[in-house]
Design a protein around this motif. Structure first.
Motif: not given
Length: 284
Positions: A18-33, A145-149, A218-223
């Motif tokens: 919302t208010p319009w669809r927009y997507a991004l992707r990023h490649r990286t690396y993470m550590w588990l410690v 729960r609410t109607e939204q949920a 409110e109104g649904g899933r935003a992200f």
């Protein structure tokens, strides 16, 4: 429990709906410690992987584990010496930006007691959420729960069905995985106000890294944000390959977030006022 330390080359994806669809992707690396025993690398590699207690929580504790334990103690949680898995970015050439650091916290018998999600924004702020498993989510009734949920949950299960049909791994284990809810309390994106509720699926990393965070407003899933990756053993060769493939990895993450923010702003997405430093931790 996953062997630590470990590396996770991964893809981070953000989808705004919302208010319009927009997507991004990023490649990286993470550590588990293990924050009680972060890896000590050969001198040649230390500039590419530094784990500094100043980068987490209040930043004034002597070790990573001490910072976490102080946060937990302030919220009435004692791990009784249990172990912790920490998923994070390390400092690379003196710079780090950690949009999300996760801590899977266990009791002395290995049982999961909580998860801590530590969020950083591009304004220098940080905030940590204490998360406990939502063991009653599937048992809630519509009246409670609410109607939204209600509609959000219908959408959530529809997404699960879609993933199953596409053959995504681990869907058959979905009900065994831990799910967490949290009210949004911290300003992150300049295009979202501080409202709504997070719904998170955060299974501990194993051979695969598979995390999902939804923001429902409110109104649904935003992200929706996802992190997908595959574990690699830590070695001089494996780390050097990742450093060469993703140089200045944490700076690249911060730069990508800002670049996409500028693009959204130029497309006319309004900026939401940033409130006072609403965080339980201090900025460094």
């Amino acid at each position: 429990m996953s062997t630590v330390p470990a590396l996770y080359p991964c893809t981070i994806a953000h989808v705004r709906t919302t208010p319009w669809r927009y997507a991004l992707r990023h490649r990286t690396y993470m550590w588990l410690v293990d924050p009680a025993r972060p890896p000590r690398l050969p001198p040649l590699l230390r500039p590419f992987a530094r784990f500094d207690p100043r980068d987490h929580f209040t930043g004034d504790r002597p070790t990573l584990r001490a910072g976490l334990d102080a946060f937990l103690a302030a919220h009435g949680v004692d791990l009784d010496g249990g172990s912790v898995l920490m998923l994070t970015h390390a400092r690379v050439l003196g710079y780090v930006f950690n949009p999300l650091t996760l801590y899977w916290c266990h009791g002395p018998e290995g049982e999961t007691r909580c998860v801590v999600a530590e969020v950083h924004n591009t304004y220098g702020g940080r905030h940590a959420y204490l998360l406990r498993p939502d063991t009653t989510g599937a048992a809630r009734t519509k009246d409670a729960r609410t109607e939204q949920a209600f509609h959000a949950e219908k959408q959530f299960h529809a997404e699960k069905q879609f993933h199953a049909e596409q053959g995504f791994h681990a869907e058959k284990q979905f009900h065994a995985e831990q799910e967490f809810h949290a009210e949004k309390e911290f300003y992150v994106s300049p295009f979202f106000p501080v409202d709504g509720r997070y719904r998170m699926r955060l299974p501990p990393p194993g051979a695969r890294l598979d995390l999902t965070v939804h923001l429902d407003r409110e109104g649904g899933r935003a992200f929706t944000a996802t992190v997908r990756g595959t574990r690699r053993a830590v070695s001089t060769a494996s780390l050097l390959r990742l450093v060469l493939r993703y140089p200045w990895s944490t700076l690249a993450v911060a730069a990508a977030i800002r670049a996409h923010g500028i693009r959204l702003y130029l497309r006319g997405l309004p900026v939401q006022p940033r409130p006072g430093h609403r965080t339980t931790e201090k900025a460094i």
